[in-house]
Motif scaffolding. Structure first.
Motif, mmCIF file in Angstrom:
data_model
loop_
_atom_site.group_PDB
_atom_site.id
_atom_site.type_symbol
_atom_site.label_atom_id
_atom_site.label_comp_id
_atom_site.label_asym_id
_atom_site.label_seq_id
_atom_site.Cartn_x
_atom_site.Cartn_y
_atom_site.Cartn_z
ATOM 1 N N LEU A 1 0.819 -1.215 0.000
ATOM 2 C CA LEU A 1 0.000 0.000 0.000
ATOM 3 C C LEU A 1 0.850 1.261 0.000
ATOM 4 O O LEU A 1 0.541 2.232 -0.713
ATOM 5 C CB LEU A 1 -0.919 -0.003 1.228
ATOM 6 C CG LEU A 1 -1.790 1.249 1.437
ATOM 7 C CD1 LEU A 1 -2.787 1.393 0.294
ATOM 8 C CD2 LEU A 1 -2.521 1.177 2.781
ATOM 9 N N THR B 1 0.246 13.689 6.960
ATOM 10 C CA THR B 1 0.360 12.276 7.323
ATOM 11 C C THR B 1 1.639 11.991 8.101
ATOM 12 O O THR B 1 1.643 11.191 9.040
ATOM 13 C CB THR B 1 0.330 11.402 6.060
ATOM 14 O OG1 THR B 1 1.383 11.810 5.170
ATOM 15 C CG2 THR B 1 -1.003 11.524 5.352
ATOM 16 N N PHE C 1 -8.606 6.157 13.659
ATOM 17 C CA PHE C 1 -9.147 5.125 12.772
ATOM 18 C C PHE C 1 -10.006 4.125 13.543
ATOM 19 O O PHE C 1 -11.038 3.668 13.040
ATOM 20 C CB PHE C 1 -8.014 4.401 12.049
ATOM 21 C CG PHE C 1 -7.318 5.245 11.025
ATOM 22 C CD1 PHE C 1 -8.004 6.222 10.334
ATOM 23 C CD2 PHE C 1 -5.969 5.072 10.749
ATOM 24 C CE1 PHE C 1 -7.367 7.010 9.391
ATOM 25 C CE2 PHE C 1 -5.320 5.849 9.808
ATOM 26 C CZ PHE C 1 -6.020 6.825 9.123
ATOM 27 N N PHE D 1 -6.808 -4.195 7.886
ATOM 28 C CA PHE D 1 -6.960 -2.879 7.273
ATOM 29 C C PHE D 1 -6.463 -1.748 8.169
ATOM 30 O O PHE D 1 -5.673 -0.899 7.734
ATOM 31 C CB PHE D 1 -8.429 -2.650 6.906
ATOM 32 C CG PHE D 1 -8.679 -1.291 6.319
ATOM 33 C CD1 PHE D 1 -8.331 -1.012 5.005
ATOM 34 C CD2 PHE D 1 -9.257 -0.283 7.079
ATOM 35 C CE1 PHE D 1 -8.557 0.243 4.460
ATOM 36 C CE2 PHE D 1 -9.486 0.973 6.548
ATOM 37 C CZ PHE D 1 -9.138 1.237 5.229
ATOM 38 N N LEU E 1 -3.197 0.523 7.379
ATOM 39 C CA LEU E 1 -3.452 1.915 7.007
ATOM 40 C C LEU E 1 -2.727 2.875 7.935
ATOM 41 O O LEU E 1 -2.170 3.891 7.483
ATOM 42 C CB LEU E 1 -4.956 2.185 7.038
ATOM 43 C CG LEU E 1 -5.403 3.584 6.607
ATOM 44 C CD1 LEU E 1 -5.041 3.828 5.149
ATOM 45 C CD2 LEU E 1 -6.905 3.752 6.822
ATOM 46 N N THR E 2 -2.697 2.574 9.225
ATOM 47 C CA THR E 2 -2.024 3.445 10.191
ATOM 48 C C THR E 2 -0.532 3.558 9.905
ATOM 49 O O THR E 2 0.032 4.658 9.892
ATOM 50 C CB THR E 2 -2.241 2.907 11.615
ATOM 51 O OG1 THR E 2 -3.640 2.843 11.894
ATOM 52 C CG2 THR E 2 -1.566 3.806 12.639
ATOM 53 N N LEU F 1 0.212 5.223 6.111
ATOM 54 C CA LEU F 1 0.017 6.668 6.008
ATOM 55 C C LEU F 1 1.126 7.434 6.708
ATOM 56 O O LEU F 1 1.557 8.492 6.241
ATOM 57 C CB LEU F 1 -1.346 7.058 6.593
ATOM 58 C CG LEU F 1 -2.558 6.781 5.710
ATOM 59 C CD1 LEU F 1 -3.835 7.249 6.406
ATOM 60 C CD2 LEU F 1 -2.419 7.448 4.352
#
Length: 350
Positions: A144, A175, A187, A218, A222-223, A226
């Protein structure tokens, strides 16, 4: 190229020995050993009892002797009592005849990583399990993070000062400036908590260790992605901006080469040299730097094991984690140097 790799490998091995010896010396300081003795024995142990326990378990030897035994280049220690013989290469307490048949060398070079006082299990098995958990997490983070960071950086650097550049640069700064424990909590509050009867993700990172589904992975992915992608994007943007002002780019423009071809065929490869180093540095950071995320989401990976080992003064596990960390850092640096050769032919010529 072969001579270059051999020379770098030799330097890498020497560096690994120096770093592991420093870590070994620090973890085997007497206050740490005293705490270990009282943890394994009794917190009310007298000083004499502490010294006796340390002697019985081979901790009172000179540091160079202990380091050699831990590496597996010096014969392991033995301690004889009325009950029998114990030692580094001996399991339990045995008689003298059985002890004489035990192997002399049993360090990490022979695959003996020691026994964890925290988990009461073989250190090698613990490291393998926790490392595989973090490795799986790292894989999805990189999948990602790298494309997202490179696309953001290239788009921002193609036209310096444009609205696209300003928006993407601001996004990258935000970010990177947001700590993982802040974005992780946000989140969780948005996607994993029930708000007005709506819960976006019902999975948990703890469940990802047994059932690696999209919902389970997820939020931690994502944490981490980013937080790290902003720095790579900024480096890519700066490199891309510099390349786009180079003389050969101006020449290509004057020749009438289309802007997409200039970016893809001429600018992109040279612009990726600096971000390549930053991307390679993410591997050691992801290995040990995700402690906050793994703790926040209760994902029992390599960083989580490091926290547990340090909190419980688990010396053998700490040393094993340090060895793996040192090897990963040095290998990524070696791969980074090799990658430079293919990205920049001028380095190959020199």
């Amino acid at each position: 190229m072969g001579l270059f790799i051999l020379r770098r490998t030799a330097v890498m091995l020497l560096t690994a020995l120096c770093l592991t010896f420093i870590v070994f010396s620090l973890t085997n300081l007497f206050p740490n050993l005293e705490k270990l003795a009282k943890t394994q024995g009794n917190f009310r142990m007298s000083d004499e009892a502490v010294v006796s326990w340390l002697e019985k378990n081979g901790y009172m030897q000179p540091v160079f002797a202990k380091y050699g035994q831990w590496l597996g280049v010096v014969p392991g220690w033995t301690y004889e009592t009325d009950e029998g013989v114990t030692g580094r290469c001996i399991i339990g307490t045995v008689d003298a005849d059985v002890a004489s048949q035990a192997p002399q060398l049993c360090g990490i070079l022979q695959g003996n990583w020691g026994h964890s006082t925290r988990f009461k299990a073989d250190v090698g098995e613990i490291v393998q399990t926790r490392l595989s958990n973090t490795g799986y997490l790292m894989m999805w983070v990189l999948v990602l993070m790298i494309p997202l960071a490179l696309i953001t950086g290239v788009l921002a650097g193609m036209r310096e000062g444009s609205i696209t550049d300003r928006v993407l640069s601001t996004f990258s700064i935000v970010t990177t400036a947001t700590p993982e424990y802040v974005s992780g909590v946000v989140f969780i509050a948005i996607f994993a908590s029930s708000t007005a009867g709506l819960k976006w993700f019902k999975g948990t990172a703890t469940g990802a260790m047994e059932n690696p589904t999209f919902e389970n992975f997820f939020l931690p992915v994502l944490t981490i992605a980013l937080y790290a992608m902003g720095y790579i994007a900024r480096m890519t943007r700066a490199s891309m901006t510099e390349v786009m002002t180079a003389q050969y780019i101006r020449t290509a423009r004057l020749k009438g080469v289309s802007f997409p071809n200039i970016v893809i065929k001429h600018a992109l490869r040279n612009a990726l040299i600096a971000p390549f180093t930053v991307i390679m540095l993410q591997f050691p950071w992801l290995l040990n730097g995700v402690v906050i995320v793994e703790t926040l989401f209760n994902y029992k990976g390599f960083g989580w094991a490091l926290v547990e080992a340090a909190s419980n003064n688990d010396i053998e596990l700490l040393l094993a984690i340090s060895v793996v960390s040192v090897v990963v850092v040095l290998l990524t640096q070696l791969l980074s140097d090799i990658g430079y050769v293919f990205l920049n032919p001028r380095i190959r010529i020199s």
